[in-house]
Design a protein around this motif. Structure first.
Motif, short mmCIF file in Angstrom:
data_model
loop_
_atom_site.label_atom_id
_atom_site.label_comp_id
_atom_site.label_asym_id
_atom_site.label_seq_id
_atom_site.Cartn_x
_atom_site.Cartn_y
_atom_site.Cartn_z
N ARG A 176 1.01 -1.06 0.10
CA ARG A 176 0.10 -0.06 0.04
C ARG A 176 0.85 1.34 -0.12
O ARG A 176 0.62 2.27 -0.69
N LEU A 177 1.84 1.35 0.72
CA LEU A 177 2.83 2.40 0.92
C LEU A 177 3.52 2.70 -0.41
O LEU A 177 3.72 3.71 -1.07
N ARG A 178 3.95 1.41 -1.07
CA ARG A 178 4.70 1.48 -2.41
C ARG A 178 3.72 2.11 -3.48
O ARG A 178 4.08 2.82 -4.43
N GLU A 179 2.38 1.74 -3.41
CA GLU A 179 1.66 2.35 -4.36
C GLU A 179 1.00 3.86 -4.13
O GLU A 179 0.28 4.16 -4.97
N GLY A 180 1.51 4.23 -2.94
CA GLY A 180 1.19 5.63 -2.95
C GLY A 180 0.30 6.03 -1.71
O GLY A 180 0.04 7.43 -1.40
N MET A 181 -0.13 5.14 -1.11
CA MET A 181 -0.91 5.68 0.08
C MET A 181 -0.18 6.42 1.03
O MET A 181 0.96 6.02 1.53
N THR A 182 -0.87 7.23 1.48
CA THR A 182 -0.17 8.17 2.54
C THR A 182 -0.23 7.68 4.08
O THR A 182 -0.96 6.59 4.34
N VAL A 183 0.62 7.92 4.73
CA VAL A 183 0.91 7.26 6.12
C VAL A 183 -0.37 7.54 7.04
O VAL A 183 -0.89 6.62 7.62
N THR A 184 -0.89 8.81 6.73
CA THR A 184 -2.12 8.95 7.75
C THR A 184 -3.29 8.37 7.03
O THR A 184 -4.19 7.78 8.05
N ALA A 185 -3.63 8.18 6.06
CA ALA A 185 -4.38 7.26 5.31
C ALA A 185 -4.27 5.73 5.80
O ALA A 185 -5.50 5.04 6.06
N LEU A 186 -3.06 5.31 5.88
CA LEU A 186 -2.86 3.89 6.29
C LEU A 186 -3.01 3.68 7.67
O LEU A 186 -3.74 2.71 7.94
N LEU A 187 -2.90 4.74 8.40
CA LEU A 187 -3.13 4.48 9.90
C LEU A 187 -4.70 4.48 10.22
O LEU A 187 -5.28 3.82 10.93
N ALA A 188 -5.40 5.38 9.51
CA ALA A 188 -6.93 5.45 9.59
C ALA A 188 -7.56 4.15 9.15
O ALA A 188 -8.54 3.58 9.58
N LEU A 189 -7.12 3.52 8.11
CA LEU A 189 -7.39 2.01 7.67
C LEU A 189 -7.18 1.21 8.57
O LEU A 189 -8.12 0.30 8.91
N ALA A 190 -6.02 1.19 9.27
CA ALA A 190 -5.79 0.24 10.23
C ALA A 190 -6.61 0.41 11.61
O ALA A 190 -6.86 -0.77 11.99
N ALA A 191 -6.65 1.58 11.86
CA ALA A 191 -7.72 1.82 13.13
C ALA A 191 -9.06 1.60 12.70
O ALA A 191 -9.77 0.94 13.96
N GLU A 192 -9.55 1.36 11.58
CA GLU A 192 -10.87 0.78 11.17
C GLU A 192 -11.08 -0.83 11.58
O GLU A 192 -12.11 -1.14 11.79
N ARG A 193 -9.75 -1.47 11.37
CA ARG A 193 -9.75 -2.74 11.46
C ARG A 193 -9.25 -3.08 13.01
O ARG A 193 -8.91 -4.33 13.05
N GLY A 194 -9.05 -2.17 13.97
CA GLY A 194 -8.60 -2.26 15.15
C GLY A 194 -7.20 -2.71 15.42
O GLY A 194 -6.91 -3.56 16.17
N ILE A 195 -6.58 -2.25 14.33
CA ILE A 195 -4.89 -2.75 14.21
C ILE A 195 -4.14 -1.29 14.57
O ILE A 195 -4.38 -0.40 13.88
N ASP A 196 -3.20 -1.52 15.44
CA ASP A 196 -2.45 -0.48 15.84
C ASP A 196 -1.08 -0.69 15.15
O ASP A 196 -0.22 -1.42 15.63
N LEU A 197 -0.73 0.01 13.99
CA LEU A 197 0.58 -0.26 13.42
C LEU A 197 1.85 0.44 14.30
O LEU A 197 2.93 0.00 13.80
N ARG A 198 1.41 1.13 15.24
CA ARG A 198 2.72 1.67 15.82
C ARG A 198 3.14 0.79 17.10
O ARG A 198 4.10 1.25 17.88
N ARG A 199 2.55 -0.35 17.33
CA ARG A 199 3.05 -1.00 18.73
C ARG A 199 3.60 -2.24 17.67
O ARG A 199 3.26 -3.54 18.25
#
Length: 200
Positions: A176-199
């Motif tokens: 997703r990052l390589r395809e151009g998704m921003t980090v903020t959008a990635l964090l929002a998508l992860a939060a919707e699925r209950g995933i914290d990428l920062r841990r």
């Protein structure tokens, strides 16, 4: 012999790191006869061993440095571990030049077709991140040589290399990052699925 001068500050720093130490005062003939003969590697051999890109200007200066004087033959400097002058320690500028050379070699391995100015631009971007060798390889494999800005954003939000393999909506974070998704959008998508990428 006069010291060479370079227009490139990187070459100047590498030269300061690799140039031979000043010759110490000659020892008595009897001491020289008893001392074991050891060959000290020259600057070009050290550069080849470390994988440093000296460039044509610095290689030319080193060749001139190695030519013996016709009137004053130069004694070989003492080998490491023997008596003589203090061991040369690389200064901050030389250490940074060596580190930058390591980053440049990594980029050249991943993208061998880059022109020199493109290689220097990407080296500057990646070198500013001050990553360890394993981190550099992991991020570069995941995002490519143009991903330094994305890596900077990930680190700013606390996303480490371990999060790259997390799957969100059927696709890995690295893709997703390589395809151009921003980090903020990635964090929002992860939060919707209950995933914290920062841990991770």
């Amino acid at each position: 012999m006069t010291e060479p001068r370079f227009t490139d500050p990187e070459l100047t720093a590498i030269w300061d790191f690799l140039r031979p130490s000043p010759s110490p005062s000659p020892a008595p003939a009897a001491d020289l006869a008893r001392a074991p003969h050891r060959r000290t590697p020259d600057a070009q051999e050290i550069a080849a061993r470390e994988g440093l890109d000296l460039g044509p200007e610095l290689r030319h200066a080193l060749r001139l440095r190695r030519q013996p004087s016709k009137t004053h033959p130069r004694l070989a400097p003492p080998a490491a571990g023997t008596s003589g002058g203090p061991t040369r320690q690389p200064g901050p500028a030389a250490a940074r030049a060596v580190e930058r050379s390591r980053v440049m070699r990594s980029i050249a391995q991943f993208a061998p077709g880059l022109r020199h100015h493109q290689l220097r631009e990407r080296t500057t971007a990646w070198d500013a991140l001050q990553l360890t060798p394993p981190e550099l390889e992991t991020w570069m494999r995941a995002l490519g040589v143009d991903g330094a800005a994305t890596v900077r954003a990930c680190r700013a939000f606390g996303i480490g290399p371990a999060a790259l393999d997390v799957v969100l909506g059927g696709r890995q974070v690295r893709r997703r990052l390589r395809e151009g998704m921003t980090v903020t959008a990635l964090l929002a998508l992860a939060a919707e699925r209950g995933i914290d990428l920062r841990r991770r």
